[in-house]
Design an enzyme around this catalytic site. Sequence first.
Site, PDB file in Angstrom:
ATOM      1  N   ASN A   1       0.790  -1.240   0.040  1.00 38.72           N
ATOM      2  CA  ASN A   1       0.075  -0.096   0.066  1.00 38.72           C
ATOM      3  C   ASN A   1       0.811   1.322   0.030  1.00 38.72           C
ATOM      4  OD1 ASN A   1      -1.617   2.301   1.214  1.00 38.72           O
ATOM      5  ND2 ASN A   1      -3.366   0.867   1.276  1.00 38.72           N
TER       6      ASN A   1
ATOM      7  N   ASP B   1      -2.042  -4.139  10.525  1.00 43.63           N
ATOM      8  CA  ASP B   1      -3.524  -4.499  10.352  1.00 43.63           C
ATOM      9  C   ASP B   1      -4.341  -3.560  10.941  1.00 43.63           C
ATOM     10  OD1 ASP B   1      -4.768  -6.464   8.478  1.00 43.63           O
ATOM     11  OD2 ASP B   1      -5.880  -7.164  10.334  1.00 43.63           O
TER      12      ASP B   1
END
Length: 196
Positions: free
Chosen positions: A10, A69
Amino acid sequence: MQQLVLASGNRGKLREFNQVLGGLDFEVVPQSAFSVPDAVESGLSFVENAIIKARHAARLTGLPALADDSGLEVDALKGAPGIYSARYAGEGASDEDNCALLLERMRHIPESERQARFHCVLVYMRHADDPVPLICHGAWEGRVLFEPRGEGGFGYAPLFWVPQENCSAAELTPERKNLLSHRGRALAQLLQRLEP
């Protein structure tokens, strides 16, 4: 400068991590630079998935690894999208797809019941068999808007209203967002624990 592999591809996360950790002489490199495939996120919590991702990246690169996460927990949806935030609308879903599904599922939820929070769990592993990885957690309270606002950020940022700032997360400057956000809070904890 020590290389640290980020268990993600990302670009938004990579940029944020480099902005914050650059001062500690870390160069954060995405796992894709080492041709590391994504780990199978088989955990049932943010903590489990972050550990799985960090261990996977550290094992395949031989470098210290950092995994994040994170996701959005919406009270009216019993915690969804939660750990499935990035793939809420299915595997390979875009941010726009995920946001559209969230808006659809919340279309009948009144403003007074749209409370939500972002969570971020960061795991830093010195090596793949690290028995005591650093685990940091940050949360960011807000609510879900009825339509997107703002052009900044990524993921659910255009739908996340930040009451104390009177704007969406996507309308904040990157510096302000890094200070307030769930990831920013988790990173601040990590910085404190990594500083010599």
